[in-house]
Design a protein around this motif. Structure first.
Motif, PDB file in Angstrom:
ATOM      1  N   LEU A  47       4.908 -66.412 -24.059  1.00  0.00           N
ATOM      2  CA  LEU A  47       5.886 -67.207 -23.328  1.00  0.00           C
ATOM      3  C   LEU A  47       6.893 -66.283 -22.662  1.00  0.00           C
ATOM      4  CD1 LEU A  47       6.564 -69.988 -25.958  1.00  0.00           C
ATOM      5  CD2 LEU A  47       5.111 -70.109 -23.950  1.00  0.00           C
ATOM      6  N   HIS A  48       7.270 -66.627 -21.443  1.00  0.00           N
ATOM      7  CA  HIS A  48       8.294 -65.843 -20.737  1.00  0.00           C
ATOM      8  C   HIS A  48       9.655 -66.122 -21.367  1.00  0.00           C
ATOM      9  CE1 HIS A  48      10.604 -63.954 -17.609  1.00  0.00           C
ATOM     10  NE2 HIS A  48      11.266 -65.076 -17.406  1.00  0.00           N
ATOM     11  N   GLN A  49      10.326 -65.067 -21.749  1.00  0.00           N
ATOM     12  CA  GLN A  49      11.669 -65.196 -22.307  1.00  0.00           C
ATOM     13  C   GLN A  49      12.616 -64.417 -21.407  1.00  0.00           C
ATOM     14  OE1 GLN A  49      11.307 -63.813 -26.322  1.00  0.00           O
ATOM     15  NE2 GLN A  49      10.589 -65.794 -27.041  1.00  0.00           N
ATOM     16  N   PRO A  50      13.363 -65.133 -20.554  1.00  0.00           N
ATOM     17  CA  PRO A  50      14.246 -64.421 -19.618  1.00  0.00           C
ATOM     18  C   PRO A  50      15.347 -63.674 -20.368  1.00  0.00           C
ATOM     19  CG  PRO A  50      14.648 -66.781 -19.525  1.00  0.00           C
ATOM     20  CD  PRO A  50      13.471 -66.568 -20.436  1.00  0.00           C
ATOM     21  N   VAL A  51      15.729 -62.538 -19.823  1.00  0.00           N
ATOM     22  CA  VAL A  51      16.822 -61.741 -20.384  1.00  0.00           C
ATOM     23  C   VAL A  51      18.129 -62.325 -19.860  1.00  0.00           C
ATOM     24  CG1 VAL A  51      17.852 -59.447 -20.463  1.00  0.00           C
ATOM     25  CG2 VAL A  51      15.359 -59.711 -20.429  1.00  0.00           C
ATOM     26  N   PRO A  52      19.065 -62.621 -20.752  1.00  0.00           N
ATOM     27  CA  PRO A  52      20.336 -63.178 -20.270  1.00  0.00           C
ATOM     28  C   PRO A  52      21.074 -62.151 -19.409  1.00  0.00           C
ATOM     29  CG  PRO A  52      20.434 -62.733 -22.632  1.00  0.00           C
ATOM     30  CD  PRO A  52      19.042 -62.456 -22.186  1.00  0.00           C
ATOM     31  N   PRO A  53      21.747 -62.625 -18.368  1.00  0.00           N
ATOM     32  CA  PRO A  53      22.459 -61.678 -17.496  1.00  0.00           C
ATOM     33  C   PRO A  53      23.625 -61.034 -18.253  1.00  0.00           C
ATOM     34  CG  PRO A  53      23.018 -63.936 -16.932  1.00  0.00           C
ATOM     35  CD  PRO A  53      21.929 -64.006 -17.961  1.00  0.00           C
ATOM     36  N   VAL A  54      23.886 -59.795 -17.911  1.00  0.00           N
ATOM     37  CA  VAL A  54      25.015 -59.075 -18.492  1.00  0.00           C
ATOM     38  C   VAL A  54      26.245 -59.397 -17.653  1.00  0.00           C
ATOM     39  CG1 VAL A  54      25.967 -56.808 -19.016  1.00  0.00           C
ATOM     40  CG2 VAL A  54      23.524 -57.237 -19.322  1.00  0.00           C
ATOM     41  N   LEU A  55      27.284 -59.895 -18.292  1.00  0.00           N
ATOM     42  CA  LEU A  55      28.517 -60.197 -17.576  1.00  0.00           C
ATOM     43  C   LEU A  55      29.320 -58.917 -17.399  1.00  0.00           C
ATOM     44  CD1 LEU A  55      29.549 -63.498 -19.359  1.00  0.00           C
ATOM     45  CD2 LEU A  55      28.348 -63.218 -17.201  1.00  0.00           C
ATOM     46  N   VAL A  56      29.675 -58.629 -16.159  1.00  0.00           N
ATOM     47  CA  VAL A  56      30.418 -57.422 -15.840  1.00  0.00           C
ATOM     48  C   VAL A  56      31.822 -57.832 -15.415  1.00  0.00           C
ATOM     49  CG1 VAL A  56      30.541 -55.429 -14.312  1.00  0.00           C
ATOM     50  CG2 VAL A  56      28.324 -56.256 -15.097  1.00  0.00           C
ATOM     51  N   THR A  57      32.805 -57.187 -15.991  1.00  0.00           N
ATOM     52  CA  THR A  57      34.168 -57.446 -15.575  1.00  0.00           C
ATOM     53  C   THR A  57      34.600 -56.368 -14.596  1.00  0.00           C
ATOM     54  OG1 THR A  57      35.048 -56.212 -17.438  1.00  0.00           O
ATOM     55  CG2 THR A  57      34.808 -58.583 -17.719  1.00  0.00           C
ATOM     56  N   ASN A  58      35.510 -56.724 -13.749  1.00  0.00           N
ATOM     57  CA  ASN A  58      35.987 -55.814 -12.730  1.00  0.00           C
ATOM     58  C   ASN A  58      37.454 -55.493 -13.007  1.00  0.00           C
ATOM     59  OD1 ASN A  58      36.112 -54.276 -10.439  1.00  0.00           O
ATOM     60  ND2 ASN A  58      36.428 -56.007  -9.067  1.00  0.00           N
ATOM     61  N   ASP A  59      37.710 -54.337 -13.598  1.00  0.00           N
ATOM     62  CA  ASP A  59      39.071 -53.874 -13.870  1.00  0.00           C
ATOM     63  C   ASP A  59      39.455 -52.863 -12.800  1.00  0.00           C
ATOM     64  OD1 ASP A  59      38.471 -53.747 -17.430  1.00  0.00           O
ATOM     65  OD2 ASP A  59      39.245 -55.376 -16.218  1.00  0.00           O
ATOM     66  N   VAL A  60      40.603 -53.094 -12.118  1.00  0.00           N
ATOM     67  CA  VAL A  60      41.034 -52.199 -11.045  1.00  0.00           C
ATOM     68  C   VAL A  60      42.541 -52.019 -11.063  1.00  0.00           C
ATOM     69  CG1 VAL A  60      39.093 -52.748  -9.514  1.00  0.00           C
ATOM     70  CG2 VAL A  60      41.182 -54.081  -9.359  1.00  0.00           C
ATOM     71  N   ASP A  61      42.983 -50.988 -10.372  1.00  0.00           N
ATOM     72  CA  ASP A  61      44.392 -50.710 -10.094  1.00  0.00           C
ATOM     73  C   ASP A  61      45.260 -50.655 -11.342  1.00  0.00           C
ATOM     74  OD1 ASP A  61      43.864 -50.513  -7.401  1.00  0.00           O
ATOM     75  OD2 ASP A  61      44.318 -52.609  -6.998  1.00  0.00           O
ATOM     76  N   ALA A  62      44.839 -49.885 -12.320  1.00  0.00           N
ATOM     77  CA  ALA A  62      45.645 -49.725 -13.535  1.00  0.00           C
ATOM     78  C   ALA A  62      46.895 -48.912 -13.224  1.00  0.00           C
ATOM     79  CB  ALA A  62      44.830 -49.038 -14.625  1.00  0.00           C
ATOM     80  N   THR A  63      47.988 -49.307 -13.840  1.00  0.00           N
ATOM     81  CA  THR A  63      49.243 -48.570 -13.702  1.00  0.00           C
ATOM     82  C   THR A  63      49.920 -48.513 -15.065  1.00  0.00           C
ATOM     83  OG1 THR A  63      51.292 -48.391 -12.431  1.00  0.00           O
ATOM     84  CG2 THR A  63      50.615 -50.598 -13.065  1.00  0.00           C
ATOM     85  N   LEU A  64      50.629 -47.437 -15.313  1.00  0.00           N
ATOM     86  CA  LEU A  64      51.344 -47.265 -16.578  1.00  0.00           C
ATOM     87  C   LEU A  64      52.837 -47.394 -16.337  1.00  0.00           C
ATOM     88  CD1 LEU A  64      49.423 -44.212 -18.072  1.00  0.00           C
ATOM     89  CD2 LEU A  64      49.152 -46.626 -18.656  1.00  0.00           C
ATOM     90  N   PHE A  65      53.533 -47.904 -17.342  1.00  0.00           N
ATOM     91  CA  PHE A  65      54.972 -48.115 -17.250  1.00  0.00           C
ATOM     92  C   PHE A  65      55.586 -47.871 -18.626  1.00  0.00           C
ATOM     93  CE2 PHE A  65      58.746 -50.778 -17.566  1.00  0.00           C
ATOM     94  CZ  PHE A  65      59.424 -50.416 -16.420  1.00  0.00           C
ATOM     95  N   ALA A  66      56.616 -47.044 -18.685  1.00  0.00           N
ATOM     96  CA  ALA A  66      57.319 -46.799 -19.945  1.00  0.00           C
ATOM     97  C   ALA A  66      58.612 -47.607 -19.933  1.00  0.00           C
ATOM     98  CB  ALA A  66      57.617 -45.318 -20.123  1.00  0.00           C
ATOM     99  N   ASP A  67      58.821 -48.428 -20.972  1.00  0.00           N
ATOM    100  CA  ASP A  67      60.042 -49.227 -21.023  1.00  0.00           C
ATOM    101  C   ASP A  67      61.211 -48.383 -21.545  1.00  0.00           C
ATOM    102  OD1 ASP A  67      59.963 -49.209 -23.845  1.00  0.00           O
ATOM    103  OD2 ASP A  67      59.033 -51.190 -23.950  1.00  0.00           O
ATOM    104  N   GLY A  68      62.372 -48.992 -21.682  1.00  0.00           N
ATOM    105  CA  GLY A  68      63.582 -48.288 -22.097  1.00  0.00           C
ATOM    106  C   GLY A  68      63.544 -47.755 -23.512  1.00  0.00           C
TER     107      GLY A  68
END
Length: 194
Positions: free
Chosen positions: A13-34
């Motif tokens: 029987l054909h058993q399809p492979v479930p799709p891999v969900l890819v997230t798109n993370d962009v434009d990371a920035t760092l910030f130091a608080d007081g």
């Protein structure tokens, strides 16, 4: 069909492979608080996310917004909340029915994590409000500068500003999720938010 119809045959029987969900993370920035705490802000699927660094480990990665946003700016002050308590403020542009408006959310620590207020709309007009910058004065007043331009006519861009006095009693707060329920974010195998 019965066994007599298929002597010595194996049926696969054909058993399809479930799709891999890819997230798109962009434009990371760092910030130091007081207080010297390092915070990371980035876009995941166009939503604004936040995590903070707890003794070398990135923790509590969670979205601040549920809508698609752009142009984030972050500020912090030791008296941002009610003029006497520390906090963070994130300001961004978000599409609306009339164009692009500015929104902000306030982050507050309870000593073991951060919670963020639901977004508060800062502008509401028929033009694009973009490129915010924010600072918090010593008295806790947040000053937000931004650009305003028309989307309908060929016009110049103007600089505007708004002063925000954050009254925490008027904010609606998101409850922080338990750490086990928060998303894990892999930044190219270098660090994992948990």
């Amino acid at each position: 069909l019965d066994d007599a119809d298929l002597p010595n045959q194996t049926i696969y029987l054909h058993q399809p492979v479930p799709p891999v969900l890819v997230t798109n993370d962009v434009d990371a920035t760092l910030f130091a608080d007081g207080h010297g705490v390092l915070h990371a802000f980035w876009y995941r699927e166009d939503r604004l996310w936040h995590a903070w660094n707890d003794n070398g480990t990135w923790v509590d990665a969670a979205p601040i917004t549920t809508n698609a946003v752009t142009d984030v700016a972050v500020g912090a002050g030791t008296r941002l909340l009610d003029g006497n308590a520390p906090g963070l403020i994130a300001v961004w542009s978000e599409s609306s029915t009339n164009g692009l408006d500015l929104f902000y959310s306030v982050g507050q620590t309870n000593g073991s994590g951060y919670r963020w207020s639901l977004p508060v709309q800062l502008t509401r007009d028929l033009v694009a409000n973009v490129s915010p910058a924010v600072i918090v004065r010593d008295d806790g007043l947040a000053l937000i500068a931004y650009l305003k331009r028309s989307l309908e006519i060929d016009d110049d861009t103007d600089v505007y500003y708004a002063a925000v006095n954050v009254a925490s009693g008027e904010l609606v707060w998101n409850l922080p999720a338990p750490r086990s329920a928060l998303a894990k974010v892999d930044l190219g195998g270098k660090r994992t938010f948990k």
